[in-house]
Design an enzyme around this catalytic site. Structure first.
Site, PDB file in Angstrom:
ATOM      1  N   ASP A  85       0.831  -1.212   0.000  1.00  0.00           N
ATOM      2  CA  ASP A  85       0.000   0.000   0.000  1.00  0.00           C
ATOM      3  C   ASP A  85       0.862   1.257   0.000  1.00  0.00           C
ATOM      4  O   ASP A  85       1.976   1.259   0.514  1.00  0.00           O
ATOM      5  CB  ASP A  85      -0.925  -0.028   1.234  1.00  0.00           C
TER       6      ASP A  85
ATOM      7  N   ASN B 176     -10.943  -2.496  -5.294  1.00  0.00           N
ATOM      8  CA  ASN B 176     -10.183  -1.599  -6.177  1.00  0.00           C
ATOM      9  C   ASN B 176     -10.846  -1.396  -7.540  1.00  0.00           C
ATOM     10  O   ASN B 176     -10.526  -0.446  -8.259  1.00  0.00           O
ATOM     11  CB  ASN B 176      -8.743  -2.095  -6.371  1.00  0.00           C
TER      12      ASN B 176
HETATM   13  C1  IPE Z   1      -5.383  -2.664  -0.105  1.00  0.00           C
HETATM   14  O1  IPE Z   1      -5.057  -1.338  -0.347  1.00  0.00           O
HETATM   15  C2  IPE Z   1      -5.422  -3.418  -1.384  1.00  0.00           C
HETATM   16  C3  IPE Z   1      -4.143  -3.616  -2.046  1.00  0.00           C
HETATM   17  C4  IPE Z   1      -2.968  -3.298  -1.564  1.00  0.00           C
HETATM   18  C5  IPE Z   1      -4.208  -4.222  -3.345  1.00  0.00           C
HETATM   19  P1  IPE Z   1      -6.186  -0.231  -0.517  1.00  0.00           P
HETATM   20  O2  IPE Z   1      -5.473   1.068  -0.661  1.00  0.00           O
HETATM   21  O3  IPE Z   1      -7.105  -0.598  -1.615  1.00  0.00           O
HETATM   22  O4  IPE Z   1      -6.957  -0.352   0.859  1.00  0.00           O
HETATM   23  P2  IPE Z   1      -7.741   0.721   1.700  1.00  0.00           P
HETATM   24  O5  IPE Z   1      -8.653   1.436   0.749  1.00  0.00           O
HETATM   25  O6  IPE Z   1      -6.733   1.633   2.289  1.00  0.00           O
HETATM   26  O7  IPE Z   1      -8.442  -0.083   2.734  1.00  0.00           O
HETATM   27  C1  IPE Z   2      -1.460   0.358  -3.446  1.00  0.00           C
HETATM   28  O1  IPE Z   2      -1.320   1.737  -3.444  1.00  0.00           O
HETATM   29  C2  IPE Z   2      -1.781  -0.189  -4.812  1.00  0.00           C
HETATM   30  C3  IPE Z   2      -3.156  -0.680  -4.963  1.00  0.00           C
HETATM   31  C4  IPE Z   2      -4.050  -0.720  -4.026  1.00  0.00           C
HETATM   32  C5  IPE Z   2      -3.533  -1.167  -6.262  1.00  0.00           C
HETATM   33  P1  IPE Z   2      -2.557   2.742  -3.406  1.00  0.00           P
HETATM   34  O2  IPE Z   2      -2.946   3.050  -4.801  1.00  0.00           O
HETATM   35  O3  IPE Z   2      -3.641   2.200  -2.556  1.00  0.00           O
HETATM   36  O4  IPE Z   2      -1.889   3.984  -2.736  1.00  0.00           O
HETATM   37  P2  IPE Z   2      -2.508   4.964  -1.639  1.00  0.00           P
HETATM   38  O5  IPE Z   2      -3.031   4.117  -0.534  1.00  0.00           O
HETATM   39  O6  IPE Z   2      -3.562   5.753  -2.317  1.00  0.00           O
HETATM   40  O7  IPE Z   2      -1.338   5.795  -1.215  1.00  0.00           O
HETATM   41 MG    MG Z   3      -4.076   2.398  -0.563  1.00  0.00          MG
END
Ligand code: IPE
Ligand code: IPE
Ligand code: MG
Length: 250
Positions: free
Chosen positions: A29, A77
């Site tokens: 993340d 997502n």
């Molecule tokens: C969790 O990250 C899912 C992945 C790393 C693929 P998200 O960014 O989607 O999760 P939330 O929204 O912070 O819970």
């Molecule tokens: C993780 O990074 C990748 C996926 C969940 C696909 P994020 O895209 O969730 O990054 P933040 O949480 O917005 O920083």
């Molecule tokens: Mg995230």
């Protein structure tokens, strides 16, 4: 004589200080925040995140991890802007194509868990090819959680069990924890010993709910694109110092 104090070498986890985790699961993340900090587009964070994936896969293999499960795209997502989803799918395809050779060279078997049928056709095509080509590799299993959600995995498992009961192939009294585990995407794999989440959020976000019942959890504030081999090895080292009691006394 060299008077400089010896620095502590940052080496891969010591095999003599067993046990090394058999299965490491990572919630990758923070790509978006990494890009935002630089006033860049989120997409650039995802691109840099893909580089981290490469490094962490390599380090896991070198360290002797048997299973590495990476949360790459959740069922939730799909609700992101269409353009971002498109870029993530494109990067996934690029990653699979680009890694095929290295996976073979390092004897890594690639597999995927999640609602794979929801992915774009061209991604499924490449994924199937890499899965097939690497199927006999035994050095490490790399599981990509794609369009993965633990609740949907559990619903799928319950349906599969119900179907077997209806067909007379399974008696309700024979359903136990092992039977249940055997009907999840992760059937046949050990539960994660270690769960890592980068970027500081203290939540599970629908990842491996059943399987992490006794995982050792590590949350780091480091954003995924900044997560290094050194920090990863430090976590593996810290894991080896933890006492896992599983509800018992020492
Ligand atoms: C969790 O990250 C899912 C992945 C790393 C693929 P998200 O960014 O989607 O999760 P939330 O929204 O912070 O819970
Ligand atoms: C993780 O990074 C990748 C996926 C969940 C696909 P994020 O895209 O969730 O990054 P933040 O949480 O917005 O920083
Ligand atoms: Mg995230």
């Amino acid at each position: 004589m060299n008077s400089k104090p010896a620095s502590i070498p940052l080496t891969p986890p010591r095999i003599d200080r067993l046990p090394l985790p058999a299965h490491v699961a990572i919630i990758m993340d923070g790509n978006g925040r990494w890009a935002k900090k630089r006033s860049w587009r989120r997409i650039q964070g995802h691109e840099q995140g893909a580089e981290t994936v490469r490094a962490i896969v390599r380090t896991s293999r070198e360290a002797g991890i048997r299973v590495l499960t990476l949360y790459a795209f959740s069922t939730e997502n799909w609700q992101r802007p269409e353009k971002e989803v498109k870029v993530l799918m494109h990067l996934l395809k690029k990653f699979l194509k680009g890694e095929e050779k290295e996976l073979m060279e390092n004897n890594i078997r690639l597999d995927a868990i999640g609602q794979i049928h929801r992915l774009p056709e061209d991604v499924i095509h490449v994924l199937d090819r890499v899965r097939h080509r690497t199927a006999a590799n035994e050095g490490m299993r790399l599981n990509l959680a794609l369009s993965y959600g633990a609740r949907s995995e559990i619903v799928r498992m319950v349906r599969r069990l119900a179907e077997k009961v209806r067909n007379g192939k399974l008696a309700p009294e024979d359903i136990d924890e092992t039977v249940l585990s055997d009907h999840l995407y992760t059937a046949g794999l050990p539960d994660p010993d270690v769960l890592i989440r980068t970027s500081g959020e203290m939540r599970i976000s629908n990842f491996l709910l059943w399987q992490i019942a006794y995982s050792e959890i590590f949350v780091t504030d480091t954003l995924w694109p900044d997560f290094t081999k050194e920090e990863y090895l430090a976590i593996l080292d810290a894991y080896q110092r933890r006492e896992r009691r599983f509800g018992k006394t020492t």
